[in-house]
Scaffold this active site. Structure first.
Site, short mmCIF file in Angstrom:
data_model
loop_
_atom_site.label_atom_id
_atom_site.label_comp_id
_atom_site.label_asym_id
_atom_site.label_seq_id
_atom_site.Cartn_x
_atom_site.Cartn_y
_atom_site.Cartn_z
N THR A 139 8.78 -4.16 -3.02
CA THR A 139 7.90 -4.44 -1.89
C THR A 139 6.54 -3.75 -2.04
O THR A 139 5.83 -3.57 -1.05
CB THR A 139 8.56 -3.99 -0.58
OG1 THR A 139 8.87 -2.59 -0.67
CG2 THR A 139 9.84 -4.77 -0.32
N CYS A 161 -1.01 -4.56 1.95
CA CYS A 161 -2.27 -5.09 1.42
C CYS A 161 -2.23 -6.61 1.41
O CYS A 161 -3.20 -7.29 1.80
CB CYS A 161 -2.49 -4.61 -0.02
SG CYS A 161 -2.44 -2.83 -0.26
N LYS A 190 3.64 -4.05 12.63
CA LYS A 190 4.61 -4.55 11.65
C LYS A 190 5.94 -3.81 11.78
O LYS A 190 5.97 -2.59 11.80
CB LYS A 190 4.05 -4.40 10.24
CG LYS A 190 2.75 -5.18 10.03
CD LYS A 190 2.15 -4.95 8.66
CE LYS A 190 1.63 -3.53 8.49
NZ LYS A 190 0.85 -3.35 7.25
N GLY A 215 2.92 -3.12 -2.18
CA GLY A 215 1.73 -3.88 -1.81
C GLY A 215 1.91 -4.89 -0.70
O GLY A 215 1.02 -5.71 -0.49
N THR A 216 3.01 -4.83 0.04
CA THR A 216 3.22 -5.82 1.10
C THR A 216 2.16 -5.72 2.20
O THR A 216 1.70 -6.73 2.72
CB THR A 216 4.62 -5.69 1.73
OG1 THR A 216 4.85 -4.32 2.09
CG2 THR A 216 5.70 -6.14 0.77
#
Length: 271
Positions: free
Chosen positions: A205, A210, A173, A207-208
């Site tokens: 942002t 997860c 990512k 928890g992006t």
């Protein structure tokens, strides 16, 4: 209905961890199953305390899921201790879990390491080889590959090294200031593929990571290919960030339910 299992810790503020996973899986059309690895006292401003589940209790949770409602996909999140990693690897192997998405959570947004060296070695030895796909961010990919990532070419090199080492696909990512919001998928025999994405100017942002891994698992559970599962997951994340939900005093959660509409959600006439 297809099912997906999340093996992760909790988040009382609802933006990350199992709470985010349940919302994401529901929004992506699968039935969410859970096994809790830790009770985490956290909110949008940070983590206050962690109470890990006893290994035998985690094992019982996993037994209960796999012997009753066998999941079509599995997502693992932050697991920071050797005994818990061993339990998860043992149970995924015992039951022949399929479509395993491993989010190798090792580095906090602040840059702090979240996993000990012993746990990291166990994660690499036991859990990563069971994955259909890993979803490391740039700092995590640096740790797993031993490569300093400063350019898109570095991302591709690191993803290939990780994939060749652990025998799985790798989605590196790019949201940590390397190639902005563009992600790179490496698969054995297929090489690298870039997923281009427009950056959403949203500071919330939480928890992006997860959410992305849960969305990928959800789409794998429904029978989509890995490539299509990632494409659909990224589109879902883009919509959740673009909804511009603003909750909490820190980096707030996304709107996981941005695409869900019904009379009950929208307040329409029930007739």
């Amino acid at each position: 209905m297809k099912t997906a299992l999340t093996i992760a810790g909790t988040d009382p503020s609802g933006g990350a961890g199992i709470q985010a996973d349940i919302k994401t899986m529901t929004a992506n059309g699968v039935f969410a199953l859970t096994a809790v690895t830790a009770l985490v006292a956290q909110n949008t401003t940070g983590v206050k305390s962690i109470q890990e589940a006893p290994p035998d209790f985690l094992a019982q949770q996993l037994d209960c899921v796999f012997t009753d409602i066998f999941p079509d996909a599995v997502k693992t999140g932050m697991v920071a201790s050797v005994p818990l990693i061993e339990v998860i690897a043992d149970k995924l192997t015992e039951y022949g879990a399929r479509n395993v998405v491993v989010d190798p959570v090792m580095v906090a947004t602040s840059g702090d390491r979240l996993i000990s060296e012993d746990a990291l070695e166990t994660l690499k030895r036991r859990l990563l080889p069971l994955a259909a796909v890993l979803t490391p961010n740039v700092p995590e990919a640096e740790i797993l590959s031993g490569v300093k990532i400063e350019t898109p070419e570095d991302m591709a090199h690191a993803a290939r090294l990780i994939g060749e080492t652990y025998g799985c696909a790798v989605l590196c990512k790019g949201g940590h200031q390397v190639n902005d919001a563009n992600d790179l998928l490496w698969q054995k025999g297929r090489g690298a593929r870039w997923y281009q994405s427009k950056r959403v100017d949203n500071p919330n942002t939480h928890g992006t990571g997860c959410t992305l891994s849960s969305a990928i698992a959800s789409n794998l559970a429904k029978g989509f290919s890995l490539e299509d599962s990632i494409r659909r997951a990224k589109q879902y994340i883009f919509g959740a960030l673009s909804a511009m939900l603003d909750l909490g005093h820190g980096s707030g959660p996304m709107d996981h339910m941005w695409d869900l509409h019904s009379r009950f959600i929208d307040g329409g006439d029930l007739g």
